[in-house]
Design a protein around this motif. Structure first.
Motif, mmCIF file in Angstrom:
data_model
loop_
_atom_site.group_PDB
_atom_site.id
_atom_site.type_symbol
_atom_site.label_atom_id
_atom_site.label_comp_id
_atom_site.label_asym_id
_atom_site.label_seq_id
_atom_site.Cartn_x
_atom_site.Cartn_y
_atom_site.Cartn_z
ATOM 1 N N LEU A 28 40.081 49.151 47.346
ATOM 2 C CA LEU A 28 39.125 48.090 47.010
ATOM 3 C C LEU A 28 37.731 48.687 47.033
ATOM 4 C CD1 LEU A 28 40.634 45.212 49.181
ATOM 5 C CD2 LEU A 28 40.554 45.257 46.687
ATOM 6 N N LEU A 29 36.967 48.440 45.969
ATOM 7 C CA LEU A 29 35.636 49.013 45.847
ATOM 8 C C LEU A 29 34.589 47.913 45.768
ATOM 9 C CD1 LEU A 29 33.772 51.489 45.358
ATOM 10 C CD2 LEU A 29 34.161 51.110 42.900
ATOM 11 N N PRO A 30 33.735 47.757 46.787
ATOM 12 C CA PRO A 30 32.624 46.787 46.684
ATOM 13 C C PRO A 30 31.647 47.246 45.604
ATOM 14 C CG PRO A 30 33.003 47.461 48.967
ATOM 15 C CD PRO A 30 33.771 48.411 48.107
ATOM 16 N N VAL A 31 31.291 46.326 44.705
ATOM 17 C CA VAL A 31 30.394 46.692 43.611
ATOM 18 C C VAL A 31 29.160 45.808 43.520
ATOM 19 C CG1 VAL A 31 32.164 47.799 42.189
ATOM 20 C CG2 VAL A 31 31.773 45.318 41.970
ATOM 21 N N ASP A 32 29.079 44.718 44.292
ATOM 22 C CA ASP A 32 27.927 43.825 44.186
ATOM 23 C C ASP A 32 27.864 42.924 45.404
ATOM 24 O OD1 ASP A 32 25.647 42.755 43.017
ATOM 25 O OD2 ASP A 32 26.586 42.558 41.045
ATOM 26 N N ARG A 33 26.723 42.264 45.561
ATOM 27 C CA ARG A 33 26.522 41.323 46.646
ATOM 28 C C ARG A 33 26.062 39.992 46.088
ATOM 29 N NH1 ARG A 33 26.018 43.447 51.717
ATOM 30 N NH2 ARG A 33 26.457 41.269 52.258
ATOM 31 N N PRO A 35 27.475 37.029 44.682
ATOM 32 C CA PRO A 35 28.691 37.134 45.478
ATOM 33 C C PRO A 35 29.141 38.585 45.671
ATOM 34 C CG PRO A 35 29.277 36.548 43.253
ATOM 35 C CD PRO A 35 27.782 36.552 43.306
ATOM 36 N N ASP A 36 30.025 38.756 46.646
ATOM 37 C CA ASP A 36 30.488 40.091 47.017
ATOM 38 C C ASP A 36 31.651 40.512 46.120
ATOM 39 O OD1 ASP A 36 28.595 39.974 48.983
ATOM 40 O OD2 ASP A 36 30.014 39.420 50.559
ATOM 41 N N HIS A 37 31.346 40.903 44.888
ATOM 42 C CA HIS A 37 32.394 41.342 43.964
ATOM 43 C C HIS A 37 33.004 42.647 44.466
ATOM 44 C CE1 HIS A 37 32.176 38.440 40.712
ATOM 45 N NE2 HIS A 37 30.864 38.484 40.763
ATOM 46 N N THR A 38 34.327 42.677 44.515
ATOM 47 C CA THR A 38 35.088 43.837 44.963
ATOM 48 C C THR A 38 36.203 44.099 43.965
ATOM 49 O OG1 THR A 38 34.631 43.293 47.281
ATOM 50 C CG2 THR A 38 36.454 44.805 46.849
ATOM 51 N N LEU A 80 44.011 52.470 36.903
ATOM 52 C CA LEU A 80 44.052 51.079 36.486
ATOM 53 C C LEU A 80 43.171 50.271 37.442
ATOM 54 C CD1 LEU A 80 47.920 50.499 36.035
ATOM 55 C CD2 LEU A 80 46.338 51.560 34.424
ATOM 56 N N PHE A 81 42.427 49.297 36.922
ATOM 57 C CA PHE A 81 41.665 48.443 37.827
ATOM 58 C C PHE A 81 41.514 47.058 37.219
ATOM 59 C CE2 PHE A 81 38.292 49.677 34.985
ATOM 60 C CZ PHE A 81 37.312 48.687 35.071
ATOM 61 N N ASP A 82 41.336 46.085 38.089
ATOM 62 C CA ASP A 82 41.107 44.700 37.681
ATOM 63 C C ASP A 82 39.608 44.446 37.621
ATOM 64 O OD1 ASP A 82 43.847 44.193 37.616
ATOM 65 O OD2 ASP A 82 43.897 43.487 39.690
ATOM 66 N N GLN A 83 39.122 43.963 36.479
ATOM 67 C CA GLN A 83 37.707 43.695 36.294
ATOM 68 C C GLN A 83 37.255 42.521 37.180
ATOM 69 O OE1 GLN A 83 37.381 43.275 31.960
ATOM 70 N NE2 GLN A 83 38.716 45.063 31.739
ATOM 71 N N ARG A 84 35.962 42.290 37.241
ATOM 72 C CA ARG A 84 35.423 41.240 38.107
ATOM 73 C C ARG A 84 36.118 39.896 37.881
ATOM 74 N NH1 ARG A 84 29.053 41.895 39.476
ATOM 75 N NH2 ARG A 84 29.015 44.174 39.555
ATOM 76 N N GLY A 85 36.515 39.274 38.987
ATOM 77 C CA GLY A 85 37.143 37.965 38.921
ATOM 78 C C GLY A 85 38.599 37.969 38.527
ATOM 79 N N CYS A 86 39.181 39.145 38.306
ATOM 80 C CA CYS A 86 40.533 39.250 37.729
ATOM 81 C C CYS A 86 41.542 39.813 38.730
ATOM 82 C CB CYS A 86 40.512 40.169 36.508
ATOM 83 S SG CYS A 86 39.386 39.683 35.199
ATOM 84 N N PRO A 91 35.693 37.972 44.233
ATOM 85 C CA PRO A 91 36.402 36.686 44.241
ATOM 86 C C PRO A 91 36.996 36.374 42.873
ATOM 87 C CG PRO A 91 34.068 36.314 43.961
ATOM 88 C CD PRO A 91 34.227 37.804 44.139
ATOM 89 N N THR A 92 38.002 35.492 42.848
ATOM 90 C CA THR A 92 38.581 35.019 41.598
ATOM 91 C C THR A 92 38.142 33.582 41.341
ATOM 92 O OG1 THR A 92 40.588 34.130 42.609
ATOM 93 C CG2 THR A 92 40.630 36.454 41.925
ATOM 94 N N VAL A 93 38.238 33.191 40.085
ATOM 95 C CA VAL A 93 37.919 31.808 39.736
ATOM 96 C C VAL A 93 38.881 30.857 40.424
ATOM 97 C CG1 VAL A 93 37.716 30.145 37.857
ATOM 98 C CG2 VAL A 93 36.895 32.480 37.539
ATOM 99 N N ALA A 94 40.167 31.205 40.426
ATOM 100 C CA ALA A 94 41.162 30.320 41.036
ATOM 101 C C ALA A 94 40.921 30.165 42.532
ATOM 102 C CB ALA A 94 42.570 30.855 40.783
ATOM 103 N N GLY A 95 40.469 31.249 43.179
ATOM 104 C CA GLY A 95 40.298 31.191 44.620
ATOM 105 C C GLY A 95 38.958 30.659 45.065
#
Length: 363
Positions: A28-33, A35-38, A80-86, A91-95
Motif C-alpha cells: 500500500l502506497l500513501p499518495v495524498d492527504r 483525503p488520505d488516498h492510498t 499492477l495497481f488499483d487507481q484512486r478510489g478503485c 478510500p473507495t466510493v462504496a466505502g
C-alpha cells in the motif's frame, strides 16, 4: 432443434501463453492527504526484469491477478495497481462515499500517482506502459507529459474520451425510447445490444432521458439518502456497470455478469466514471490528438477489437492517423475479431504476441 454448438462465450479459455502465478510482493502506497488516498499494488515476474506498469480501465475499474498473464514472467517485472478510489485502494466510493473518495481524484492526480509509484518501486529508467480502454487514455496522457520515462506503449481498446465517443455508448436512442424503442434514431452501442440497452435506459424516467449521463449522475450525487434512495442509487450503479461489462464482449456473459453486478464494485465503478465523464476526463478537448508529437521516439503498439462497442475502432484509427501525420507511426496496429474486453481470446493472443516481440530495454 439443437443449438448446443453455438458459441456461448467469447472470453479467453486456454489461449494464455503463461500460467497464473501469485504476486511476488504487494503493498500500500500513501499518495495524498485530506483525503488520505492510498494505492494498492502487486508485483509479478522477474524482480530484475524490464518494468511494465499496467493501467486498468474505467475510470473506476480494478486490476486482478489474471492480468499478469499477458507477460513472460522470466522477462518482465510486472506491476499492477488499483487507481484512486478503485479496488483495494482506499478510500473507495462504496466505502467512504463520493464526497470523500472523489476529492483529489482527477487525471492530473493519477498521472502524479504513476510517478510516485515509479519512485517507491525504484523504477529509475524507462518502462513499458500497458493500458486498455481508459487505461489507454491514461497511458497516452502520461507519455505525453513524461516521454522520457516511457520506452513503449502497448494499448488496447483506444479511448480518446471525446463527447461523441461517450454519447455513442450512453445516449444512443434513449430520448426516443419511450415512443419508438427500437428505432435507429442515432448511432450507438444499443444497436447490437437492444435487450441490455432496455435495462440501462429504463432506470431513468422518460422525461430525463435527453442526457443519460447527467441523469445517472444526478442519482449518484444524492446526499440525503434514506433506504429507498440508497436502493435507487445501488440499482442505478449496477445498471450502469452491467451495461458496460456486458457490451464489452461480442458474446456477452449474460448468465454471469461477475463483479459488474456486485453492489460495492458497481457503486465505485459507476460513480467514478460519471465523475470523470461529467468533467471531460479532466483534460482539454482533443488533448491526445493535439499532442501526439510528444510521443515521437516511443514505440507504440495498438490492439483493437473490430467489433468493439465500448470504444469503437474509429478511435484507434484516428490515433493511428494522427501518429502518421506527426511522422511517428504506430509500430503495430492489430484489429482482432473481438469486442472491447482485454479477455477475449483473439485480443489475449495479440497482446501477448506484442509483449513477446517488444524490443528489449537496454540495461
Amino acid at each position: 432443434m439443437d443449438f448446443s454448438r453455438l458459441q456461448t462465450v467469447s472470453k479467453v479459455s486456454d489461449e494464455w501463453s503463461y500460467p497464473q502465478k501469485d504476486a511476488r510482493i504487494s503493498g500500500l502506497l500513501p499518495v495524498d492527504r485530506a483525503p488520505d488516498h492510498t494505492l494498492y499494488w502487486e508485483e509479478y515476474g522477474n524482480p530484475d526484469g524490464e518494468p511494465v506498469l499496467f493501467l486498468h480501465g474505467g475510470p473506476g475499474g480494478t486490476c486482478s491477478p489474471v492480468l499478469s498473464r499477458f507477460f513472460d514472467p522470466a522477462r518482465y517485472r510486472v506491476i499492477l495497481f488499483d487507481q484512486r478510489g478503485c479496488g483495494k485502494s482506499r478510500p473507495t466510493v462504496a466505502g467512504a462515499g463520493p464526497e470523500v473518495a472523489l476529492v483529489k481524484n482527477t487525471t492530473d492526480d493519477l498521472v502524479a500517482d504513476i510517478n510516485r509509484l515509479r519512485q517507491a518501486l525504484n523504477i529509475t529508467g524507462k518502462m513499458h506502459l500497458f493500458g486498455g480502454s481508459w487505461g489507454s487514455t491514461l497511458a497516452l496522457v502520461y507519455a505525453i507529459r513524461h516521454p522520457d520515462a516511457v520506452a513503449s506503449l502497448i494499448l488496447r481498446g483506444i479511448f480518446l474520451g471525446e463527447r461523441d465517443d461517450l454519447l455513442y455508448m450512453y445516449q444512443g436512442n434513449a430520448e426516443t425510447w419511450a415512443d419508438r424503442p427500437y428505432a435507429l434514431t442515432r448511432p450507438g452501442s444499443y444497436v447490437a445490444y437492444p435487450d441490455e440497452w432496455k435495462a440501462f435506459v429504463e432506470i431513468i424516467p422518460p422525461g430525463d432521458r435527453s442526457d443519460m449521463m447527467a441523469a445517472y449522475k444526478a442519482i449518484f450525487d444524492r446526499t440525503t439518502l434514506g433506504e429507498a434512495d440508497r436502493a435507487v442509487q445501488r440499482a442505478a450503479a449496477v445498471a450502469w456497470s452491467v451495461w458496460e461489462g456486458t457490451i464489452s464482449y461480442t458474446v456477452p456473459p449474460a448468465a454471469d455478469p461477475g463483479q459488474n453486478a456486485e453492489a460495492d464494485f458497481a457503486l465505485s465503478f459507476a460513480q467514478i466514471e460519471a465523475h470523470y465523464f461529467a468533467n471531460d476526463l479532466f483534460i482539454e478537448p482533443d488533448y491526445v490528438l493535439k499532442h501526439v508529437d510528444r510521443l515521437a521516439g516511443i514505440a507504440i503498439h495498438i490492439v483493437h477489437g473490430r467489433f468493439d462497442q465500448v470504444t469503437p475502432l474509429a478511435q484507434a484509427s484516428a490515433l493511428v492517423a494522427a501518429l502518421e501525420a506527426a511522422g511517428s507511426p504506430a509500430r503495430t496496429f492489430i484489429k482482432t475479431n473481438a469486442g472491447h474486453s482485454a479477455l477475449e481470446a483473439e485480443t489475449v493472443i495479440a497482446l501477448t504476441a506484442v509483449m513477446d516481440g517488444l524490443d528489449r530495454l537496454d540495461g
